[in-house]
Design a protein around this motif. Sequence first.
Motif, mmCIF file in Angstrom:
data_model
loop_
_atom_site.group_PDB
_atom_site.id
_atom_site.type_symbol
_atom_site.label_atom_id
_atom_site.label_comp_id
_atom_site.label_asym_id
_atom_site.label_seq_id
_atom_site.Cartn_x
_atom_site.Cartn_y
_atom_site.Cartn_z
ATOM 1 N N HIS A 15 0.826 -1.205 0.000
ATOM 2 C CA HIS A 15 0.000 0.000 0.000
ATOM 3 C C HIS A 15 0.864 1.260 0.000
ATOM 4 C CE1 HIS A 15 -3.557 2.350 0.915
ATOM 5 N NE2 HIS A 15 -2.898 2.921 1.892
ATOM 6 N N GLU B 27 1.104 4.603 -2.624
ATOM 7 C CA GLU B 27 0.916 5.986 -2.209
ATOM 8 C C GLU B 27 2.093 6.847 -2.646
ATOM 9 O OE1 GLU B 27 -1.842 7.357 -0.793
ATOM 10 O OE2 GLU B 27 -2.561 5.386 -1.353
ATOM 11 N N SER C 216 -6.665 2.909 6.625
ATOM 12 C CA SER C 216 -6.922 3.370 5.258
ATOM 13 C C SER C 216 -7.578 2.252 4.469
ATOM 14 C CB SER C 216 -5.629 3.810 4.574
ATOM 15 O OG SER C 216 -4.790 2.702 4.335
ATOM 16 N N LYS D 150 -8.378 1.495 0.252
ATOM 17 C CA LYS D 150 -8.085 2.015 -1.078
ATOM 18 C C LYS D 150 -8.419 0.978 -2.136
ATOM 19 C CE LYS D 150 -4.674 4.184 -3.920
ATOM 20 N NZ LYS D 150 -3.385 4.785 -4.062
ATOM 21 N N ASN E 223 -10.888 4.761 -5.424
ATOM 22 C CA ASN E 223 -11.395 5.324 -4.173
ATOM 23 C C ASN E 223 -10.337 5.222 -3.076
ATOM 24 O OD1 ASN E 223 -14.275 5.613 -5.107
ATOM 25 N ND2 ASN E 223 -13.983 3.413 -5.346
ATOM 26 N N TYR E 224 -10.393 6.186 -2.158
ATOM 27 C CA TYR E 224 -9.402 6.212 -1.086
ATOM 28 C C TYR E 224 -10.009 6.871 0.147
ATOM 29 C CZ TYR E 224 -5.119 7.522 1.385
ATOM 30 O OH TYR E 224 -4.141 7.685 2.319
#
Length: 161
Positions: free
Chosen positions: A16, A20, A48, A50, A54-55
């Motif tokens: 992840h 980012e 989080s 994701k 979408n996040y």
Amino acid sequence: MFLEDESLNITDKVYHSSMECFGINAINPSQKQDSFELNYFEKGGFISAKSNTNYFIADYGEVGMHGKGGHGHNDLFSFELMLDKQDIIVDAGCYTYTGNLELKGEMKSSFYHNSLVVDNQEIAPQIGAWGISNIAEPNNVSFKDTDHSISISGNIKVTKD
């Protein structure tokens, strides 16, 4: 490019944090996510979720550092949200520290973050230019993850200073 250097890639797993930092296309366009990946950072106080479009990230961690206040922000239970690749709710961050102390104080405030403000009061009072009171703690934080939704709940325990 950094990720093309095979000596630096020690796993085939897509993390992840690398998405980012570098964007999902920098890793491998064929590895795009169609479902939500949930990441729970217990010690850091973040969660989080994701997908490729979408996040969502929420801060449920302490206001200060290890019960000492200090270099924290009044951002308990603040969040950011992106839907269908469109930013909906964004935290502007704190882009000044020593250059403008008054502005830095404003940027650390509850009012500057996407968090709840009750009776026009900070979550925890700021102390001088660098400190923050250790009176607000996350309490009863829980998560629920289903195939179609992720929910976070909790409250803030406020103690007398």
